[in-house]
Design a protein around this motif. Structure first.
Motif, PDB file in Angstrom:
ATOM      1  N   PHE A 511       4.993  -2.462   4.134  1.00  9.89           N
ATOM      2  CA  PHE A 511       5.366  -3.032   2.909  1.00  9.89           C
ATOM      3  C   PHE A 511       4.156  -3.718   2.271  1.00  9.89           C
ATOM      4  CE2 PHE A 511       7.279  -6.811   0.415  1.00  9.89           C
ATOM      5  CZ  PHE A 511       7.913  -6.173  -0.322  1.00  9.89           C
ATOM      6  N   ASN A 512       3.496  -4.294   3.017  1.00  9.49           N
ATOM      7  CA  ASN A 512       2.409  -5.017   2.631  1.00  9.49           C
ATOM      8  C   ASN A 512       1.360  -3.937   2.044  1.00  9.49           C
ATOM      9  OD1 ASN A 512       0.683  -7.372   2.263  1.00  9.49           O
ATOM     10  ND2 ASN A 512      -0.703  -7.011   3.986  1.00  9.49           N
ATOM     11  N   LYS A 513       1.189  -2.868   2.611  1.00  6.81           N
ATOM     12  CA  LYS A 513       0.526  -1.801   1.903  1.00  6.81           C
ATOM     13  C   LYS A 513       1.061  -1.297   0.656  1.00  6.81           C
ATOM     14  CE  LYS A 513      -1.637  -0.210   6.033  1.00  6.81           C
ATOM     15  NZ  LYS A 513      -1.662   0.958   6.997  1.00  6.81           N
ATOM     16  N   VAL A 514       2.452  -1.314   0.532  1.00  8.66           N
ATOM     17  CA  VAL A 514       3.085  -0.921  -0.777  1.00  8.66           C
ATOM     18  C   VAL A 514       2.938  -1.847  -2.078  1.00  8.66           C
ATOM     19  CG1 VAL A 514       5.443  -0.433  -1.802  1.00  8.66           C
ATOM     20  CG2 VAL A 514       4.958   0.378   0.569  1.00  8.66           C
ATOM     21  N   LEU A 515       2.760  -3.246  -1.560  1.00  6.72           N
ATOM     22  CA  LEU A 515       2.506  -4.198  -2.469  1.00  6.72           C
ATOM     23  C   LEU A 515       1.203  -3.651  -3.280  1.00  6.72           C
ATOM     24  CD1 LEU A 515       3.662  -7.387  -0.726  1.00  6.72           C
ATOM     25  CD2 LEU A 515       4.669  -6.167  -2.649  1.00  6.72           C
ATOM     26  N   SER A 516       0.172  -3.090  -2.492  1.00  9.42           N
ATOM     27  CA  SER A 516      -0.938  -2.664  -3.314  1.00  9.42           C
ATOM     28  C   SER A 516      -0.773  -2.034  -4.894  1.00  9.42           C
ATOM     29  CB  SER A 516      -1.688  -1.870  -2.586  1.00  9.42           C
ATOM     30  OG  SER A 516      -1.233  -0.641  -2.035  1.00  9.42           O
ATOM     31  N   ILE A 517       0.508  -1.663  -4.994  1.00 17.69           N
ATOM     32  CA  ILE A 517       0.901  -0.748  -6.400  1.00 17.69           C
ATOM     33  C   ILE A 517       0.501  -1.836  -7.393  1.00 17.69           C
ATOM     34  CG2 ILE A 517       2.319   0.855  -5.344  1.00 17.69           C
ATOM     35  CD1 ILE A 517       4.810  -0.872  -6.358  1.00 17.69           C
ATOM     36  N   PHE A 518       0.775  -3.029  -7.347  1.00 19.48           N
ATOM     37  CA  PHE A 518       0.336  -4.255  -8.432  1.00 19.48           C
ATOM     38  C   PHE A 518      -1.122  -3.995  -8.941  1.00 19.48           C
ATOM     39  CE2 PHE A 518       4.143  -5.826  -6.424  1.00 19.48           C
ATOM     40  CZ  PHE A 518       5.075  -5.774  -7.467  1.00 19.48           C
ATOM     41  N   ILE A 519      -2.046  -3.699  -7.868  1.00 17.68           N
ATOM     42  CA  ILE A 519      -3.534  -3.562  -8.363  1.00 17.68           C
ATOM     43  C   ILE A 519      -3.649  -2.391  -9.091  1.00 17.68           C
ATOM     44  CG2 ILE A 519      -5.685  -3.430  -7.294  1.00 17.68           C
ATOM     45  CD1 ILE A 519      -4.681  -4.727  -4.989  1.00 17.68           C
ATOM     46  N   THR A 520      -2.927  -1.224  -8.650  1.00 18.79           N
ATOM     47  CA  THR A 520      -2.918   0.207  -9.417  1.00 18.79           C
ATOM     48  C   THR A 520      -2.544  -0.419 -10.755  1.00 18.79           C
ATOM     49  OG1 THR A 520      -2.764   1.120  -7.385  1.00 18.79           O
ATOM     50  CG2 THR A 520      -2.470   2.512  -9.407  1.00 18.79           C
ATOM     51  N   ALA A 521      -1.496  -1.012 -10.833  1.00 13.55           N
ATOM     52  CA  ALA A 521      -0.764  -1.311 -12.150  1.00 13.55           C
ATOM     53  C   ALA A 521      -1.557  -2.213 -13.210  1.00 13.55           C
ATOM     54  CB  ALA A 521       0.504  -2.306 -11.925  1.00 13.55           C
ATOM     55  N   VAL A 564      -8.642 -10.555  -9.943  1.00 13.08           N
ATOM     56  CA  VAL A 564      -7.498 -11.507  -9.205  1.00 13.08           C
ATOM     57  C   VAL A 564      -6.822 -10.901  -8.040  1.00 13.08           C
ATOM     58  CG1 VAL A 564      -5.879 -13.336  -9.394  1.00 13.08           C
ATOM     59  CG2 VAL A 564      -7.552 -13.445 -10.876  1.00 13.08           C
ATOM     60  N   LEU A 565      -6.079  -9.934  -8.315  1.00 15.30           N
ATOM     61  CA  LEU A 565      -5.451  -9.206  -7.769  1.00 15.30           C
ATOM     62  C   LEU A 565      -5.726  -8.542  -6.410  1.00 15.30           C
ATOM     63  CD1 LEU A 565      -2.589  -7.468 -10.168  1.00 15.30           C
ATOM     64  CD2 LEU A 565      -2.232  -9.382  -8.545  1.00 15.30           C
ATOM     65  N   PRO A 566      -6.995  -7.740  -6.438  1.00 15.87           N
ATOM     66  CA  PRO A 566      -7.357  -7.451  -5.348  1.00 15.87           C
ATOM     67  C   PRO A 566      -8.044  -8.443  -4.381  1.00 15.87           C
ATOM     68  CG  PRO A 566      -8.324  -6.204  -7.029  1.00 15.87           C
ATOM     69  CD  PRO A 566      -7.380  -7.267  -7.658  1.00 15.87           C
ATOM     70  N   VAL A 567      -8.676  -9.465  -4.964  1.00 19.93           N
ATOM     71  CA  VAL A 567      -8.897 -10.775  -4.154  1.00 19.93           C
ATOM     72  C   VAL A 567      -8.053 -11.244  -3.253  1.00 19.93           C
ATOM     73  CG1 VAL A 567     -10.135 -12.965  -4.221  1.00 19.93           C
ATOM     74  CG2 VAL A 567     -11.351 -11.028  -5.579  1.00 19.93           C
ATOM     75  N   PHE A 598       1.445 -13.121  -3.232  1.00 23.29           N
ATOM     76  CA  PHE A 598       2.639 -13.379  -3.691  1.00 23.29           C
ATOM     77  C   PHE A 598       2.845 -13.943  -5.087  1.00 23.29           C
ATOM     78  CE2 PHE A 598       4.203 -12.341   0.838  1.00 23.29           C
ATOM     79  CZ  PHE A 598       4.026 -11.140   0.664  1.00 23.29           C
ATOM     80  N   LEU A 599       2.240 -15.005  -4.987  1.00 20.55           N
ATOM     81  CA  LEU A 599       2.182 -15.959  -6.049  1.00 20.55           C
ATOM     82  C   LEU A 599       1.505 -15.301  -7.447  1.00 20.55           C
ATOM     83  CD1 LEU A 599       2.788 -18.704  -7.421  1.00 20.55           C
ATOM     84  CD2 LEU A 599       0.560 -19.593  -6.340  1.00 20.55           C
ATOM     85  N   ALA A 600       0.376 -14.837  -7.281  1.00 23.25           N
ATOM     86  CA  ALA A 600      -0.290 -14.137  -8.297  1.00 23.25           C
ATOM     87  C   ALA A 600       0.511 -12.681  -8.710  1.00 23.25           C
ATOM     88  CB  ALA A 600      -1.569 -13.266  -7.703  1.00 23.25           C
ATOM     89  N   VAL A 601       1.309 -12.074  -7.654  1.00 19.34           N
ATOM     90  CA  VAL A 601       2.159 -10.960  -8.348  1.00 19.34           C
ATOM     91  C   VAL A 601       3.385 -11.649  -9.210  1.00 19.34           C
ATOM     92  CG1 VAL A 601       3.752  -9.051  -7.628  1.00 19.34           C
ATOM     93  CG2 VAL A 601       1.653  -9.340  -6.673  1.00 19.34           C
ATOM     94  N   ILE A 602       3.930 -12.643  -8.754  1.00 20.46           N
ATOM     95  CA  ILE A 602       4.974 -13.324  -9.596  1.00 20.46           C
ATOM     96  C   ILE A 602       4.721 -13.766 -10.968  1.00 20.46           C
ATOM     97  CG2 ILE A 602       6.492 -15.122  -9.482  1.00 20.46           C
ATOM     98  CD1 ILE A 602       6.646 -14.881  -6.535  1.00 20.46           C
ATOM     99  N   ILE A 603       3.316 -14.382 -11.005  1.00 20.56           N
ATOM    100  CA  ILE A 603       3.008 -14.772 -12.358  1.00 20.56           C
ATOM    101  C   ILE A 603       2.604 -13.627 -13.021  1.00 20.56           C
ATOM    102  CG2 ILE A 603       0.909 -16.001 -13.444  1.00 20.56           C
ATOM    103  CD1 ILE A 603       1.076 -17.981 -11.156  1.00 20.56           C
ATOM    104  N   TYR A 604       1.831 -12.400 -12.430  1.00 21.18           N
ATOM    105  CA  TYR A 604       1.843 -11.410 -13.218  1.00 21.18           C
ATOM    106  C   TYR A 604       2.854 -10.612 -13.787  1.00 21.18           C
ATOM    107  CZ  TYR A 604      -0.108  -6.637 -13.832  1.00 21.18           C
ATOM    108  OH  TYR A 604      -0.351  -5.267 -14.470  1.00 21.18           O
ATOM    109  N   LEU A 605       4.018 -10.808 -12.894  1.00 21.17           N
ATOM    110  CA  LEU A 605       5.315 -10.158 -13.517  1.00 21.17           C
ATOM    111  C   LEU A 605       6.026 -11.091 -14.529  1.00 21.17           C
ATOM    112  CD1 LEU A 605       6.519  -8.234 -10.319  1.00 21.17           C
ATOM    113  CD2 LEU A 605       5.231  -7.261 -12.376  1.00 21.17           C
ATOM    114  N   SER A 606       5.661 -12.400 -14.456  1.00 20.00           N
ATOM    115  CA  SER A 606       6.538 -13.135 -15.116  1.00 20.00           C
ATOM    116  C   SER A 606       6.804 -12.671 -16.757  1.00 20.00           C
ATOM    117  CB  SER A 606       6.112 -14.745 -15.261  1.00 20.00           C
ATOM    118  OG  SER A 606       4.562 -14.521 -15.551  1.00 20.00           O
TER     119      SER A 606
END
Length: 660
Positions: A511-521, A564-567, A598-606
């Motif tokens: 699941f942690n690897k799947v979360l990398s899709i946000f970097i691709t997005a 930010v997301l890759p870092v 997780f915080l960065a992804v939430i803000i990115y999707l807000s």
């Protein structure tokens, strides 16, 4: 090659002669005449109509038609004219002697006068005496036939040097007066003689007509001879110079609109209803829907001022609606430019208000008149034609094979000029030297002074969109679909690499690897932002500053998220390797901090979450989009609500966090 048979030319000549004769007969029966001789078609139609009653009169009508055709085209140069005139002449030669023998009077002049008087008594007077049961179409046709018969009668009398009788002249004047009154119409016969027609007896029609003919208090010109049953649209035609047929069409249009809405209000039967105010407001609301939106978008006051007196208010509303319909009806191809029509109506409605308010000019001391005056067809010549000319020039420029899309404007590009307050620099009356009417000319053979003058003027060109032919439009137009496909492919590859079962996604490591899709997005969004700039590059000169700033900030925000997301994702890995290890070492190795990613992804999707919430409340979203508050307009200015703010907050927060 086959040898032609002997005698073929003679057979072809005979065939041509027979064809010409047969064609001539069918041509007169069907009244099909060459386009250059279209004026004689009504005369031939009358000849066919009266032939059964008097063949000599029909012959004289055809003879007059032949003379008129020769005057219209003496050299027979028009298409099919020579063949038509030959066939008509052959028929006249055949019918001259038989019709002359059957003539009842001593001369053709007396024959025409006698028939004209009989026709007037037999058809027109009988129909007039039965006015309540008369077919208006038959009466109109009878007046038109009588008018043509008098035209032929006058020509025959001139040939025989005979004066027309005084009684026939008086009859002709009556016929012409009625002919003008009984003009063509679509649905409603609004002339005084048609008050007893069935459709004019509906109460809702009568109510609309009665209020439309209330011209009390209007400032008519001093030299105007007021006619019977003049209405508000006649006054608008006189003051603004609209075309007569346009006024007739829009008069029927407005009456039927009001009557249809009025009858839906279910007036009480057996009463003579008045035009319902609610029906009037409903029609007005539909007509001015786009105009009100345009005024609100440009933050301009509407040119719709209403008096406090009820009767004057109804008249003012009808004038505003009539003016809008007359502008729309005569705009022709400018109907493809609705905001341009709003601009025209905005100024003309303001002039209408000034005339009704009795405003006086400071220079002349007279009442204010429209900028373009009330000359005949003034609106078409002075308002529509200049705008259409620039459209025609731009269209002519687009026909060049090497002409690029960025070098000419179409209807949408010209209409976008009226999407901003800059359009008011065009003025009223419109300035001929305005940038809207300017089109760059060729520089070949032009003096240096003229080149310098041309450079000083600014061709507005494209405003928002300039086409660049590229296959990347496929990605730009369907970016959500392509992004979904790419991210779905990434998830499937990760699952296939780590066991191949969909249930493996619940494994924390997978699941942690799947979360990398946000970097691709984020990378895809960066590509989309760059692509927006590339495909809009040719519109940079005419692009407004807020739009340019929007494109730049979009790229900056996309770059920030790509960093930010890759870092932050690198800190979710316990034993990173390669590039992830390098990025983790930029800020310093430490404990894994998955919560930051997780915080960065939430803000990115807000912003997307907020858009989804607004989608569930369409009324709230509509109010936000239509709001004129500066803070809300700033929020909606960004393509995704609060995205810029969220981007800056997360970048600043993460920077401060890692510094600590």
């Amino acid at each position: 090659m086959a040898t032609p048979r002997r005698g073929a030319p003679q057979q072809r000549r005979i065939l041509r002669t027979q064809t010409a004769g047969n064609l001539g007969e069918s041509m007169f029966d069907s009244e099909v005449v060459p386009s250059s001789l279209v004026e004689i078609a009504p005369i031939l139609r009358v000849a066919n109509e009266v032939e059964q009653e008097d063949r000599r009169v029909a012959y004289l009508c055809r003879f007059y038609a032949f003379e008129k055709a020769h005057r219209l085209d003496p050299t027979s140069s028009g298409r099919g004219v020579r063949q038509f005139k030959t066939a008509l002449l052959q028929r006249l030669e055949r019918e001259n002697d038989p019709t002359l023998m059957g003539r009842l009077q001593k001369s053709d002049a007396r024959q025409m006068q006698s028939f004209y008087q009989q026709y007037y008594k037999r058809y027109i007077q009988e129909l007039q005496n039965a006015a309540d049961k008369a077919d208006r179409a038959k009466l109109t046709k009878a007046y038109q036939t009588a008018s043509i018969l008098f035209e032929v009668l006058k020509a025959v009398n001139l040939t025989h040097s005979v004066e027309v009788d005084h009684e026939i002249l008086e009859t002709h004047h009556k016929v012409e007066a009625k002919k003008q009154t009984l003009g063509p119409y679509n649905i409603l016969p609004l002339d005084p003689d048609s008050a007893n027609q069935s459709i004019m007896l509906f109460p809702e029609i009568q109510a609309a007509v009665r209020d439309l003919r209330n011209t009390r208090g209007l400032p008519w010109p001093k030299d105007h001879n007021k006619k019977v049953d003049e209405d508000l649209l006649d006054w608008l035609q006189l003051m603004f110079g609209f075309q007569k047929d346009n006024v007739s069409n829009q008069r029927e249009h407005l009456i039927l609109l009001l009557a249809n809405v009025h009858i839906r209000k279910n007036p009480k039967p057996g009463q003579q209803p008045k035009l319902d105010d609610l029906a009037l407001d409903e029609v007005m609301k539909k007509l001015f829907k786009n105009y009100k939106k345009w005024c609100k978008y440009l933050d301009r006051k509407r040119s719709l001022w209403l008096p406090t007196i009820q009767q004057e208010m109804k008249q003012r509303k009808l004038l505003y609606m009539g003016l809008y319909l007359l502008i729309w009806g005569e705009a022709a191809n400018l109907r493809f430019m609705p905001e341009c029509l709003c601009y025209i109506y905005h100024h003309m409605a303001f002039e209408l208000y000034g005339m009704l308010a009795g405003n006086v000019s400071r220079t002349t001391g007279e009442n204010i008149k429209p900028a373009y005056g009330g000359e005949k067809e003034a609106f078409l010549k002075k308002v529509v034609t200049p705008i259409y000319n620039i459209i025609a020039k731009e269209a002519e420029k687009s026909k060049s094979e090497k002409s690029k899309h960025s070098q000419w404007r179409n209807y949408d590009d010209l209409n976008e000029y009226f999407w901003s307050v800059d359009c008011f620099r065009l003025g009223w009356p419109m300035r001929a030297d305005a940038d809207f009417f300017y089109r760059p000319q060729s520089s070949h053979g032009v003096r240096n002074e003229e080149n310098k003058f041309a450079k000083e003027q600014q061709w507005i060109g494209k405003v928002n969109f300039v086409e660049i032919r590229s296959f990347w439009h496929i990605f730009r137009s369907f970016d959500r679909m392509w992004s979904f496909f790419i991210l779905s492919l990434q998830v499937m590859i990760i699952l296939a690499w780590n066991g191949g079962s969909p249930s493996d996604i619940f494994d924390p490591a997978v699941f942690n690897k799947v979360l990398s899709i946000f970097i691709t997005a984020a990378i895809l969004k960066l590509g989309q932002a760059i692509l927006d700039i590339v495909l809009s590059w040719k519109a940079r000169r005419s692009m407004s500053l807020p739009v340019m700033l929007r494109y730049i900030l979009k790229v900056i925000a996309a770059v920030a998220w790509v960093v930010v997301l890759p870092v932050t994702y690198a800190y979710t890995l316990e034993n990173p390797s390669g590039l992830a290890k390098t990025m983790k070492g930029w800020i310093g190795g430490g404990q894994s901090q998955p919560s930051m990613y997780f915080l960065a992804v939430i803000i990115y999707l807000s912003p997307n979450i907020l858009s989804a919430l607004l989608f569930l409340f369409p009324s709230l979203r509509r109010n936000l989009e239509n709001s004129n508050y500066k803070i809300i307009m700033l929020m909606m200015w960004w393509s995704q609500v609060l995205e810029l703010v969220m981007n800056l907050v997360v970048v600043g927060f993460l920077t401060c966090y890692y510094d600590l």
